[in-house]
Write a protein that holds these residues in place. Sequence first.
Motif, PDB file in Angstrom:
ATOM      1  N   ARG A 186       2.886   0.641  -3.844  1.00  0.00           N
ATOM      2  CA  ARG A 186       3.135   2.014  -4.279  1.00  0.00           C
ATOM      3  C   ARG A 186       1.814   2.773  -4.357  1.00  0.00           C
ATOM      4  O   ARG A 186       0.737   2.191  -4.450  1.00  0.00           O
ATOM      5  CB  ARG A 186       3.815   2.036  -5.669  1.00  0.00           C
ATOM      6  CG  ARG A 186       5.203   1.437  -5.687  1.00  0.00           C
ATOM      7  CD  ARG A 186       6.199   2.285  -4.881  1.00  0.00           C
ATOM      8  NE  ARG A 186       7.552   1.725  -4.910  1.00  0.00           N
ATOM      9  CZ  ARG A 186       8.028   0.875  -4.006  1.00  0.00           C
ATOM     10  NH1 ARG A 186       7.238   0.465  -3.016  1.00  0.00           N
ATOM     11  NH2 ARG A 186       9.262   0.433  -4.084  1.00  0.00           N
ATOM     12  N   GLY A 187       1.916   4.086  -4.334  1.00  0.00           N
ATOM     13  CA  GLY A 187       0.750   4.935  -4.531  1.00  0.00           C
ATOM     14  C   GLY A 187      -0.296   4.759  -3.441  1.00  0.00           C
ATOM     15  O   GLY A 187       0.009   4.582  -2.263  1.00  0.00           O
ATOM     16  N   VAL A 188      -1.554   4.806  -3.861  1.00  0.00           N
ATOM     17  CA  VAL A 188      -2.658   4.714  -2.911  1.00  0.00           C
ATOM     18  C   VAL A 188      -2.657   3.375  -2.186  1.00  0.00           C
ATOM     19  O   VAL A 188      -2.981   3.294  -0.998  1.00  0.00           O
ATOM     20  CB  VAL A 188      -3.999   4.925  -3.651  1.00  0.00           C
ATOM     21  CG1 VAL A 188      -5.175   4.693  -2.715  1.00  0.00           C
ATOM     22  CG2 VAL A 188      -4.057   6.336  -4.219  1.00  0.00           C
ATOM     23  N   TRP A 189      -2.263   2.288  -2.881  1.00  0.00           N
ATOM     24  CA  TRP A 189      -2.226   0.973  -2.238  1.00  0.00           C
ATOM     25  C   TRP A 189      -1.274   0.982  -1.049  1.00  0.00           C
ATOM     26  O   TRP A 189      -1.525   0.317  -0.042  1.00  0.00           O
ATOM     27  CB  TRP A 189      -1.820  -0.090  -3.251  1.00  0.00           C
ATOM     28  CG  TRP A 189      -2.887  -0.392  -4.238  1.00  0.00           C
ATOM     29  CD1 TRP A 189      -2.946  -0.006  -5.540  1.00  0.00           C
ATOM     30  CD2 TRP A 189      -4.102  -1.110  -3.986  1.00  0.00           C
ATOM     31  NE1 TRP A 189      -4.106  -0.434  -6.124  1.00  0.00           N
ATOM     32  CE2 TRP A 189      -4.839  -1.121  -5.192  1.00  0.00           C
ATOM     33  CE3 TRP A 189      -4.639  -1.744  -2.867  1.00  0.00           C
ATOM     34  CZ2 TRP A 189      -6.072  -1.741  -5.313  1.00  0.00           C
ATOM     35  CZ3 TRP A 189      -5.870  -2.372  -2.986  1.00  0.00           C
ATOM     36  CH2 TRP A 189      -6.569  -2.371  -4.180  1.00  0.00           C
ATOM     37  N   ARG A 190      -0.190   1.725  -1.164  1.00  0.00           N
ATOM     38  CA  ARG A 190       0.762   1.793  -0.041  1.00  0.00           C
ATOM     39  C   ARG A 190       0.105   2.457   1.174  1.00  0.00           C
ATOM     40  O   ARG A 190       0.378   2.089   2.313  1.00  0.00           O
ATOM     41  CB  ARG A 190       1.995   2.578  -0.477  1.00  0.00           C
ATOM     42  CG  ARG A 190       3.150   2.523   0.508  1.00  0.00           C
ATOM     43  CD  ARG A 190       4.406   3.125  -0.123  1.00  0.00           C
ATOM     44  NE  ARG A 190       5.568   2.930   0.722  1.00  0.00           N
ATOM     45  CZ  ARG A 190       5.993   3.821   1.619  1.00  0.00           C
ATOM     46  NH1 ARG A 190       5.343   4.960   1.751  1.00  0.00           N
ATOM     47  NH2 ARG A 190       7.056   3.581   2.354  1.00  0.00           N
ATOM     48  N   GLN A 191      -0.764   3.435   0.929  1.00  0.00           N
ATOM     49  CA  GLN A 191      -1.444   4.096   2.036  1.00  0.00           C
ATOM     50  C   GLN A 191      -2.439   3.167   2.734  1.00  0.00           C
ATOM     51  O   GLN A 191      -2.849   3.436   3.867  1.00  0.00           O
ATOM     52  CB  GLN A 191      -2.171   5.336   1.521  1.00  0.00           C
ATOM     53  CG  GLN A 191      -1.217   6.417   1.018  1.00  0.00           C
ATOM     54  CD  GLN A 191      -1.955   7.657   0.589  1.00  0.00           C
ATOM     55  OE1 GLN A 191      -3.062   7.567   0.079  1.00  0.00           O
ATOM     56  NE2 GLN A 191      -1.357   8.800   0.793  1.00  0.00           N
ATOM     57  N   LEU A 192      -2.826   2.098   2.054  1.00  0.00           N
ATOM     58  CA  LEU A 192      -3.753   1.139   2.647  1.00  0.00           C
ATOM     59  C   LEU A 192      -3.024   0.004   3.363  1.00  0.00           C
ATOM     60  O   LEU A 192      -3.650  -0.986   3.728  1.00  0.00           O
ATOM     61  CB  LEU A 192      -4.657   0.551   1.558  1.00  0.00           C
ATOM     62  CG  LEU A 192      -5.538   1.540   0.793  1.00  0.00           C
ATOM     63  CD1 LEU A 192      -6.348   0.817  -0.269  1.00  0.00           C
ATOM     64  CD2 LEU A 192      -6.455   2.289   1.744  1.00  0.00           C
ATOM     65  N   SER A 193      -1.708   0.132   3.580  1.00  0.00           N
ATOM     66  CA  SER A 193      -0.916  -0.960   4.142  1.00  0.00           C
ATOM     67  C   SER A 193      -1.435  -1.408   5.506  1.00  0.00           C
ATOM     68  O   SER A 193      -1.471  -2.606   5.799  1.00  0.00           O
ATOM     69  CB  SER A 193       0.557  -0.550   4.252  1.00  0.00           C
ATOM     70  OG  SER A 193       1.117  -0.366   2.973  1.00  0.00           O
ATOM     71  N   VAL A 194      -1.828  -0.459   6.353  1.00  0.00           N
ATOM     72  CA  VAL A 194      -2.327  -0.828   7.687  1.00  0.00           C
ATOM     73  C   VAL A 194      -3.614  -1.634   7.552  1.00  0.00           C
ATOM     74  O   VAL A 194      -3.797  -2.670   8.218  1.00  0.00           O
ATOM     75  CB  VAL A 194      -2.549   0.422   8.550  1.00  0.00           C
ATOM     76  CG1 VAL A 194      -3.228   0.047   9.863  1.00  0.00           C
ATOM     77  CG2 VAL A 194      -1.218   1.118   8.829  1.00  0.00           C
ATOM     78  N   LEU A 195      -4.503  -1.182   6.677  1.00  0.00           N
ATOM     79  CA  LEU A 195      -5.759  -1.897   6.488  1.00  0.00           C
ATOM     80  C   LEU A 195      -5.511  -3.285   5.900  1.00  0.00           C
ATOM     81  O   LEU A 195      -6.130  -4.274   6.318  1.00  0.00           O
ATOM     82  CB  LEU A 195      -6.665  -1.088   5.568  1.00  0.00           C
ATOM     83  CG  LEU A 195      -8.160  -1.436   5.598  1.00  0.00           C
ATOM     84  CD1 LEU A 195      -8.748  -1.155   6.964  1.00  0.00           C
ATOM     85  CD2 LEU A 195      -8.901  -0.663   4.528  1.00  0.00           C
ATOM     86  N   LEU A 196      -4.588  -3.386   4.948  1.00  0.00           N
ATOM     87  CA  LEU A 196      -4.263  -4.684   4.359  1.00  0.00           C
ATOM     88  C   LEU A 196      -3.616  -5.603   5.394  1.00  0.00           C
ATOM     89  O   LEU A 196      -3.869  -6.812   5.416  1.00  0.00           O
ATOM     90  CB  LEU A 196      -3.335  -4.492   3.157  1.00  0.00           C
ATOM     91  CG  LEU A 196      -3.967  -3.786   1.948  1.00  0.00           C
ATOM     92  CD1 LEU A 196      -2.910  -3.482   0.898  1.00  0.00           C
ATOM     93  CD2 LEU A 196      -5.078  -4.628   1.350  1.00  0.00           C
ATOM     94  N   GLY A 197      -2.782  -5.033   6.257  1.00  0.00           N
ATOM     95  CA  GLY A 197      -2.196  -5.820   7.336  1.00  0.00           C
ATOM     96  C   GLY A 197      -3.251  -6.382   8.261  1.00  0.00           C
ATOM     97  O   GLY A 197      -3.182  -7.556   8.679  1.00  0.00           O
ATOM     98  N   MET A 198      -4.273  -5.571   8.578  1.00  0.00           N
ATOM     99  CA  MET A 198      -5.368  -6.059   9.408  1.00  0.00           C
ATOM    100  C   MET A 198      -6.145  -7.164   8.687  1.00  0.00           C
ATOM    101  O   MET A 198      -6.591  -8.126   9.317  1.00  0.00           O
ATOM    102  CB  MET A 198      -6.293  -4.903   9.775  1.00  0.00           C
ATOM    103  CG  MET A 198      -5.667  -3.866  10.684  1.00  0.00           C
ATOM    104  SD  MET A 198      -6.765  -2.467  11.025  1.00  0.00           S
ATOM    105  CE  MET A 198      -8.051  -3.266  11.990  1.00  0.00           C
ATOM    106  N   ALA A 199      -6.304  -7.027   7.362  1.00  0.00           N
ATOM    107  CA  ALA A 199      -7.013  -8.057   6.596  1.00  0.00           C
ATOM    108  C   ALA A 199      -6.250  -9.381   6.636  1.00  0.00           C
ATOM    109  O   ALA A 199      -6.844 -10.459   6.827  1.00  0.00           O
ATOM    110  CB  ALA A 199      -7.199  -7.599   5.154  1.00  0.00           C
TER     111      ALA A 199
END
Length: 436
Positions: free
Chosen positions: A177-190
């Motif tokens: 949720r929130g800002v963390w959700r916007q980082l989903s692509v980056l987290l997927g790459m990680a």
Amino acid sequence: MAASAPPAVDERLPLVRLLPLAAQHVLAMIAAPVSTVFLLATGLRLPADRTAALLSATLLLCGAGALLQSFGVLRTGARLPFVMLPGGAAAALFLRTAQEHGAATASGSVLLAAALLLAVLPLYGRIVRFFPPLVMGATVLVIGVNMIDVAAPMAAGGTGLAVVTIAATALGFLLLRGVWRQLSVLLGMAVGTLTAVLTGAPFHHVPGGGVLALPRLFPYGAPHFDLLAALPLMVFALASLAEATGQTVLNSEAVGRTPDPARDVPRTARADAVTSLGAGLLGGTVMVTSAENIGIVQLTGVRSRFVTAGAGGLLVLCGLCAPVARLLAALPTPVVGGASLVIYAVIAAMGIGLLRRTDLTDRGATTVVALTLLAGLLPVLAPEWYRPLPGWVRTLFGSGVPAAALTAVVLSALFARWGPDRRRPAQDAPRVSPSS
């Protein structure tokens, strides 16, 4: 009597607050330039060291564009909290142009497109009406499909890693949720990168041991100018005015400023054009303002343009720091390919969202969408149709995005003037609720 507080968009924050907020903007947008550079590097078969150099230049341009948009200089930049990215659709057009006419011609096309955008800005009010939601929606949908076709080979070299990256990204969108959700692509790459480490998948070896990465002018040689080859990117530059209008109005509303498109949109687009001129000199593609950061402004309630200026400064530092670029350039191609597929599928979905603003019960609108999809998808599904045609026809219609854009603009204008439903009584039109 105490002086009144400055507007929220002009608020100056202390450094201890500004830096983490600026880093948040950088994290929300960093996956897009990284995946775009990998897309170009893979398509152009650039070695790892040149990929790292292109990534450094792109991050530097993203940062310079954010600074220009946030501060505004000589009516260039809207003084709104914007960051800037290489255009996803523009990357596909750049790559097609490079593959068909050479990378030097692609760089020349970027310079021509940026120059055209600067030249037409005084006529902004007359041009933007040719790109209503019908045109933009159909074109963006075709862009997404064409980009998926271009990015798919990146993922094909390591399907397992690509699937892990896509699955992790999808779970991020679902669970966070929130800002963390916007980082989903980056987290997927990680997650994809971690999987590559655990499974022993190969990483790119990027030579070089320096600390400072300075951009290199004309990495593909002197730009070559070919108006016909540049037409797809020039059409994209004109169409970007419609996107700039929507984003500028949305960003103005997010920071509490009364929208003034006649004043602010040319300033936004002028900064896009100036940064794109830099991209043409450094081997990149057309640069555009990003919508990702508008969501962060709305979520955090921090409206200061000095935060995105701070993000621009961080991006410039990342671009000049060679170890950062080498680290990112070493990522396995299938990981970035999986992230790219998600990003470009989202672009296609955005096109569908734009089409929802159009009355598709109108026969003319339906016909425009149908023929635009036909013109845009045939080069992907049946490229052999275009091989016997003259070279200029293949350049104009053999690539899906310019064919779709031209078809949508021309047919939309024709049906608006002479279409069968242009005189339909207002009471026959479907009612649209304010919430739709």
